[in-house]
Design a protein around this motif. Structure first.
Motif, PDB file in Angstrom:
ATOM      1  N   GLU A 180       2.287   1.686  -3.486  1.00 18.69           N
ATOM      2  CA  GLU A 180       1.249   2.178  -4.397  1.00 18.69           C
ATOM      3  C   GLU A 180       0.962   3.661  -4.148  1.00 18.69           C
ATOM      4  OE1 GLU A 180      -2.010  -0.482  -3.616  1.00 18.69           O
ATOM      5  OE2 GLU A 180      -1.073  -2.122  -4.741  1.00 18.69           O
ATOM      6  N   GLN A 181       0.893   4.057  -2.889  1.00 20.27           N
ATOM      7  CA  GLN A 181       0.654   5.460  -2.545  1.00 20.27           C
ATOM      8  C   GLN A 181       1.797   6.338  -3.059  1.00 20.27           C
ATOM      9  OE1 GLN A 181      -0.723   6.494   1.500  1.00 20.27           O
ATOM     10  NE2 GLN A 181       1.068   7.832   1.582  1.00 20.27           N
ATOM     11  N   TRP A 182       3.030   5.890  -2.869  1.00 15.93           N
ATOM     12  CA  TRP A 182       4.192   6.649  -3.342  1.00 15.93           C
ATOM     13  C   TRP A 182       4.130   6.817  -4.860  1.00 15.93           C
ATOM     14  CZ3 TRP A 182       8.131   6.414  -6.792  1.00 15.93           C
ATOM     15  CH2 TRP A 182       9.170   7.334  -6.621  1.00 15.93           C
ATOM     16  N   LYS A 183       3.821   5.729  -5.556  1.00 12.79           N
ATOM     17  CA  LYS A 183       3.749   5.778  -7.030  1.00 12.79           C
ATOM     18  C   LYS A 183       2.658   6.732  -7.482  1.00 12.79           C
ATOM     19  CE  LYS A 183       3.458   2.814 -11.055  1.00 12.79           C
ATOM     20  NZ  LYS A 183       3.302   1.448 -11.559  1.00 12.79           N
ATOM     21  N   GLN A 184       1.503   6.677  -6.849  1.00 11.70           N
ATOM     22  CA  GLN A 184       0.400   7.559  -7.207  1.00 11.70           C
ATOM     23  C   GLN A 184       0.755   9.017  -6.973  1.00 11.70           C
ATOM     24  OE1 GLN A 184      -3.218   7.080  -4.892  1.00 11.70           O
ATOM     25  NE2 GLN A 184      -4.449   7.501  -6.714  1.00 11.70           N
ATOM     26  N   GLU A 185       1.339   9.319  -5.831  1.00 18.50           N
ATOM     27  CA  GLU A 185       1.707  10.700  -5.520  1.00 18.50           C
ATOM     28  C   GLU A 185       2.792  11.233  -6.446  1.00 18.50           C
ATOM     29  OE1 GLU A 185       2.854  10.626  -1.425  1.00 18.50           O
ATOM     30  OE2 GLU A 185       0.787  10.433  -0.715  1.00 18.50           O
ATOM     31  N   LYS A 202       0.832  -1.197   0.000  1.00 20.83           N
ATOM     32  CA  LYS A 202       0.000   0.000   0.000  1.00 20.83           C
ATOM     33  C   LYS A 202       0.872   1.254   0.000  1.00 20.83           C
ATOM     34  CE  LYS A 202      -4.293   0.567   0.433  1.00 20.83           C
ATOM     35  NZ  LYS A 202      -5.180   0.483  -0.727  1.00 20.83           N
ATOM     36  N   THR A 254       3.444  10.075  -9.544  1.00 27.44           N
ATOM     37  CA  THR A 254       2.986  10.084 -10.930  1.00 27.44           C
ATOM     38  C   THR A 254       2.156  11.351 -11.164  1.00 27.44           C
ATOM     39  OG1 THR A 254       2.917   7.692 -10.936  1.00 27.44           O
ATOM     40  CG2 THR A 254       1.740   8.802 -12.691  1.00 27.44           C
ATOM     41  N   VAL A 255       1.357  11.716 -10.190  1.00 28.79           N
ATOM     42  CA  VAL A 255       0.523  12.915 -10.286  1.00 28.79           C
ATOM     43  C   VAL A 255       1.393  14.165 -10.324  1.00 28.79           C
ATOM     44  CG1 VAL A 255      -1.188  14.294  -9.046  1.00 28.79           C
ATOM     45  CG2 VAL A 255      -1.459  11.835  -9.186  1.00 28.79           C
TER      46      VAL A 255
END
Length: 188
Positions: A178-183, A175, A185-186
């Motif tokens: 995934e959170q790091w990747k989402q932040e 998790k 990527t945005v």
């Protein structure tokens, strides 16, 4: 009287590399040993990401050589989006072998060797091994290699997906990654 052959140490034994600063930055490798209830030795090679604490890959066998370690690293690279910048490990014969040196040189991966006899310099993987021993190896009677592989795979999935880490804001390693990747990527 023949002389005892001294253990060959890696050339760059004391490289100071800070802990991982982002996913795939620093991977820590180490071996863990156990045995079946019949007394047969089991060797486990684990790879973890120091930043996300994810258990990236493992292999379980009677013997694991340097070629097996490079194959395990290749699998981890394919499954986790590329090579790490650094691999941190001790000076075991599998880790200082030419096969691993060639693997690292191919991708310009830095080999950071911890000082001999100082496992605390590889603290992330040592902590991981303590958890695996407490939660898996001490609680199960292992029948054979296949059984050990199944148990480690199940435990790894549970660890990656459900185990909260205080250092990760009480998120599981997966998790958190995934959170790091989402932040990131945005924000790019």
């Amino acid at each position: 009287m023949p002389r005892k052959k001294l253990k060959r140490l890696a050339a760059d034994t004391h490289r100071d590399v800070p802990a991982g600063q982002y996913p795939n930055n620093v991977w820590a490798l180490d071996f863990q040993f156990d045995s079946t209830w019949h007394g047969k030795t089991i060797k486990i090679c684990n790879i973890i990401d120091e930043y996300t604490r994810e258990h990236l890959a493992f292999t379980v066998d009677k013997n694991i050589n340097a070629v097996s370690v490079t194959e395990l690293l290749d699998v981890a690279c394919l499954e986790h989006g590329g090579r790490p910048r650094v691999i941190r490990m001790d000076n075991g014969p599998e880790f200082i072998a030419h096969a691993l040196q060639e693997w690292a040189a191919e991708g310009e991966t830095i080999q950071a060797f911890i000082p001999p006899g100082q496992p605390w310099h590889n603290g992330f993987v040592e902590s991981f091994h303590n958890r695996m021993r407490d939660e898996l190896l001490e609680d199960n009677s292992i029948e054979n290699l296949e059984h050990a592989r199944l148990l480690v795979a199940q435990w790894s999935s549970r660890y990656n997906n459900f185990h909260p880490h205080s250092s990760l804001g009480y998120l599981s390693p997966r998790k958190y990654a995934e959170q790091w990747k989402q932040e990131n990527t945005v924000n790019t």
